[in-house]
Write a protein that holds these residues in place. Structure first.
Motif, short mmCIF file in Angstrom:
data_model
loop_
_atom_site.label_atom_id
_atom_site.label_comp_id
_atom_site.label_asym_id
_atom_site.label_seq_id
_atom_site.Cartn_x
_atom_site.Cartn_y
_atom_site.Cartn_z
N ALA A 179 68.81 -15.93 -33.62
CA ALA A 179 70.18 -16.13 -34.08
C ALA A 179 70.62 -17.58 -33.92
CB ALA A 179 71.13 -15.20 -33.31
N VAL A 180 70.19 -18.22 -32.83
CA VAL A 180 70.52 -19.63 -32.63
C VAL A 180 69.87 -20.49 -33.70
CG1 VAL A 180 70.27 -21.61 -31.08
CG2 VAL A 180 70.90 -19.37 -30.15
N ALA A 181 68.57 -20.26 -33.95
CA ALA A 181 67.88 -21.03 -34.98
C ALA A 181 68.54 -20.84 -36.35
CB ALA A 181 66.41 -20.61 -35.04
N ALA A 182 68.94 -19.60 -36.65
CA ALA A 182 69.59 -19.33 -37.93
C ALA A 182 70.92 -20.07 -38.04
CB ALA A 182 69.80 -17.84 -38.09
N ARG A 183 71.66 -20.10 -36.95
CA ARG A 183 72.96 -20.78 -36.99
C ARG A 183 72.81 -22.28 -37.20
NH1 ARG A 183 75.67 -22.25 -32.53
NH2 ARG A 183 74.58 -20.71 -31.25
#
Length: 311
Positions: free
Chosen positions: A147-151
């Motif tokens: 989720a962090v990478a996607a954000r």
């Protein structure tokens, strides 16, 4: 026109010196001394890539290389390694990019370090192990990191690891057997994304896998996102495979299955030597790629993933 080819090697490794040929903390996995000496020497990488005509090296230091598959991953060491990688990039920003070392199987701890590494340190993406502690990258425990990478809009390189039965594979077929086992783990990790809803949950997140896991395409082609119909229509998810060298037959398979826009040049340096600008151009052409596809595979796709403009 080979002199115009812009090469980005998305799969290169450096380790902190204390994990190197003379380091007491080394997890060598049987690597030869020549490789171990290079893998702790950034100058060796810069010199070799400059001579070969490689424009940009994307560095990674994997969790497995630091801790092996049995030893717990120390989050404090991971922080130090990411600081070290960021410092290396600052010394050669036009020649180096780096992926943050992250253990996604540690849940929220990993997500916090991913946030710091991509935000505060400005690293270009994440490198994660295919498998650890009985879980593959498609497991829910990895979701906070993804989720962090996607954000941040940054790619996730899913790196091969030794198979649990590595000893049996080595006994049966030596180093090649071990490599095949690593490919198995990487291929299952790729399939775990397809089977566990990750691509639906993060439709814009880019993943990169090593070509060691290419055998998984036989299963992926049975239907779903990689069915013959979807491939023919160009409907492919944001999953990339690196070339791990420049063999034209392998490149042709990758491009035919994934599309030229989903293949990126990579070597696993210093396990394999640097890509030669002249030889890579010849082999991309031998694989049947036109000029546009050659440009994408050599460096264009990687620069798009990393957010690096053409230099």
């Amino acid at each position: 026109m080979s002199h115009e080819l812009d090469i980005v090697d998305i799969h290169t490794h450096l380790w902190p010196l204390e994990w190197g040929a003379d380091g007491s903390k080394r997890i060598s996995a049987g690597l030869p001394d020549t490789v171990l000496k290079k893998i702790v020497d950034p100058a060796s990488l810069i010199d070799e890539f400059s001579s070969a005509g490689v424009s940009l090296a994307v560095l990674s230091t994997t969790v497995e290389s630091l801790f092996g598959m049995e030893k717990p991953a120390d989050p404090h060491v991971i922080v130090e390694v990411n600081d070290w990688l960021a410092g290396l990039v600052k010394t050669q920003p036009d020649r180096l990019a780096a992926l943050a070392t992250i253990d996604p199987f540690s849940g929220e701890v990993a997500a916090r370090e991913a946030e710091r590494a991509l935000g505060e340190l400005g690293l270009a993406g994440l490198v994660v192990d295919s498998y650890r502690d009985g879980k593959f990258i498609g497991d829910p425990v990895a979701r906070p990191t993804l989720a962090v990478a996607a954000r941040f809009g940054k790619p996730v390189f899913v790196h091969p690891v030794n198979a649990p039965q590595a000893g049996v594979l080595i006994a049966g077929a030596g180093k090649l057997g071990n490599s095949l086992g690593r490919g198995l783990m990487n291929g299952v990790a790729f399939l775990s994304l397809l089977e566990n809803g990750v691509l639906d949950e993060f439709p814009d997140l880019n993943f990169v896998f090593a070509t060691l896991g290419l055998g998984a395409v036989v299963q992926a082609a049975r239907g779903g996102r990689y069915s013959q119909q979807n491939r023919a229509a160009g409907h492919r998810p944001n999953v990339y495979f690196d070339t791990m060298g420049d063999d034209p037959s392998i490149i042709a398979i990758l491009v035919q299955f994934f599309g030229a826009e989903r293949v990126v040049a990579g070597t696993d340096w210093p396990i394999l030597p640097a890509l030669s600008r002249q030889t890579l151009a010849q082999n991309l052409a031998a694989a049947g790629l036109d000029a546009q596809a050659r440009s994408l595979v050599a460096g264009g796709n990687a620069r798009r993933l990393l957010g690096h403009v053409l230099r």
